[in-house]
Design a protein around this motif. Structure first.
Motif, PDB file in Angstrom:
ATOM      1  N   GLY A 167       8.614  36.595   9.033  1.00 55.70           N
ATOM      2  CA  GLY A 167       7.610  37.638   9.178  1.00 55.70           C
ATOM      3  C   GLY A 167       6.186  37.127   9.251  1.00 55.70           C
ATOM      4  O   GLY A 167       5.331  37.767   9.866  1.00 55.70           O
ATOM      5  N   LYS A 168       5.907  35.990   8.651  1.00 56.35           N
ATOM      6  CA  LYS A 168       4.545  35.444   8.656  1.00 56.35           C
ATOM      7  C   LYS A 168       4.308  34.472   9.807  1.00 56.35           C
ATOM      8  O   LYS A 168       3.338  34.585  10.540  1.00 56.35           O
ATOM      9  CB  LYS A 168       4.260  34.758   7.318  1.00 56.35           C
ATOM     10  CG  LYS A 168       4.153  35.718   6.135  1.00 56.35           C
ATOM     11  CD  LYS A 168       3.781  34.974   4.857  1.00 56.35           C
ATOM     12  CE  LYS A 168       3.633  35.940   3.695  1.00 56.35           C
ATOM     13  NZ  LYS A 168       3.258  35.246   2.430  1.00 56.35           N
ATOM     14  N   THR A 169       5.208  33.502   9.963  1.00 50.78           N
ATOM     15  CA  THR A 169       4.999  32.460  10.973  1.00 50.78           C
ATOM     16  C   THR A 169       5.447  32.883  12.357  1.00 50.78           C
ATOM     17  O   THR A 169       5.074  32.260  13.350  1.00 50.78           O
ATOM     18  CB  THR A 169       5.729  31.176  10.577  1.00 50.78           C
ATOM     19  OG1 THR A 169       7.151  31.408  10.638  1.00 50.78           O
ATOM     20  CG2 THR A 169       5.341  30.743   9.168  1.00 50.78           C
ATOM     21  N   LYS A 170       6.291  33.897  12.445  1.00 48.49           N
ATOM     22  CA  LYS A 170       6.871  34.368  13.710  1.00 48.49           C
ATOM     23  C   LYS A 170       7.796  33.335  14.339  1.00 48.49           C
ATOM     24  O   LYS A 170       8.098  33.410  15.537  1.00 48.49           O
ATOM     25  CB  LYS A 170       5.766  34.771  14.704  1.00 48.49           C
ATOM     26  CG  LYS A 170       4.703  35.701  14.137  1.00 48.49           C
ATOM     27  CD  LYS A 170       5.264  37.024  13.704  1.00 48.49           C
ATOM     28  CE  LYS A 170       4.190  38.027  13.341  1.00 48.49           C
ATOM     29  NZ  LYS A 170       3.464  37.709  12.117  1.00 48.49           N
ATOM     30  N   GLN A 171       8.276  32.394  13.539  1.00 42.59           N
ATOM     31  CA  GLN A 171       9.210  31.386  14.027  1.00 42.59           C
ATOM     32  C   GLN A 171      10.651  31.846  13.820  1.00 42.59           C
ATOM     33  O   GLN A 171      10.955  32.592  12.893  1.00 42.59           O
ATOM     34  CB  GLN A 171       8.986  30.055  13.295  1.00 42.59           C
ATOM     35  CG  GLN A 171       7.604  29.460  13.510  1.00 42.59           C
ATOM     36  CD  GLN A 171       7.322  29.174  14.970  1.00 42.59           C
ATOM     37  OE1 GLN A 171       8.104  28.491  15.640  1.00 42.59           O
ATOM     38  NE2 GLN A 171       6.193  29.676  15.458  1.00 42.59           N
TER      39      GLN A 171
END
Length: 267
Positions: A167-171
């Motif tokens: 959710g944060k890095t979008k990885q």
């Protein structure tokens, strides 16, 4: 209570060769909205093109509408005023539909998926794209969902795979799909149109699509842990009731369109 979304597109009569002018109706032909039973229409928002998906934010103060040309329109849910339009060069170039809309925990941001294979994270008030994920030209992205703490989100589409992102890095964190064996049904075999995380569990979610199955998943694994047959899902038509632990599905058919099933019940 809020009113419906309608479009201003006129009904097609090309199949019969009859035009509105032949009927003496000029350009005024259009299907007006109506309600059966105890429902009452409060207001209508008329759009320039078809609405493909809609979503209220958490407090139902604003309404997002994804259009067939990819543009997202934002309206006030109190008085139906148009507030913002969300579009950028990617959307304008492809002009393919927005397929799902999800408001983030931060109410001023919105996540949208597109039939072009894009996932976009929008800042609503300034209309800027915060982040873009391109899932590839060969994949139409048709469904998405966030888990309850927004630590993960998932997407699915035309290739029957479910991709889990941080959710944060979008990885990418995981890719969930069926095994190669046709003898085992532990994932989808056709397009996926609906995803929904359990409101009380950050790892459990359900999915549905064209293959007439709803699958139950744990995002820490690769294959579905359980399935049920029946629902023919062609849109964002899955939800979970955490109080009774039931799922609600909507199918594209004439009878038994809405079905409720216990989430903990087996096949």
């Amino acid at each position: 209570m809020y009113g419906p979304i309608t479009t201003s597109r006129k009904p097609s009569m090309q199949a019969t060769g009859v035009t509105p002018h032949d009927l003496g109706l000029g350009d005024a032909v259009r299907k007006e909205p109506y309600a059966d039973g105890a429902l009452k229409l409060l207001e209508t928002i008329t759009l320039a093109t078809d609405a493909m998906c809609v979503q209220f934010n958490r407090d139902a103060s604003i309404l997002a509408v994804g259009l067939a040309n990819g543009t997202i329109q934002i309206y006030s849910a109190d008085d139906y005023r148009h507030l913002y339009s969300l579009s950028d060069s990617d959307v304008q170039k492809s002009r393919l539909p927005a397929t799902t809309l999800r408001f983030s925990q931060t109410e001023n941001t919105l996540t949208a998926t597109y039939a072009s294979g894009l996932i976009k994270f929008w800042h609503i008030t300034n209309g800027q794209t915060l982040h873009t994920i391109n899932e590839g030209e060969k994949r139409q992205t048709l469904a998405s969902a966030f888990n309850n703490d927004a630590s993960s989100f998932i997407s699915a589409g035309s290739d029957s795979k479910i991709v889990q992102y941080d959710g944060k890095t979008k990885q990418v964190k995981n890719v969930l799909q069926a095994t190669d064996s046709r003898d085992v049904m532990n994932g989808h075999r056709m397009r996926i149109f609906a995803l929904q995380y359990h409101p009380d569990d950050p790892h459990v979610f359900v999915s549905g699509g064209w293959d007439d199955t709803v699958h139950f998943w744990d995002d820490r694994t690769t294959h579905s842990v359980r399935k049920l047959y029946g629902p023919h899902i062609c849109g964002d038509a899955l939800d979970i009731d955490p109080i009774h632990n039931h799922i609600l599905s909507g199918s594209w058919r004439k009878n038994n369109v809405l079905q409720v099933k216990a989430l903990l019940q087996g096949d």
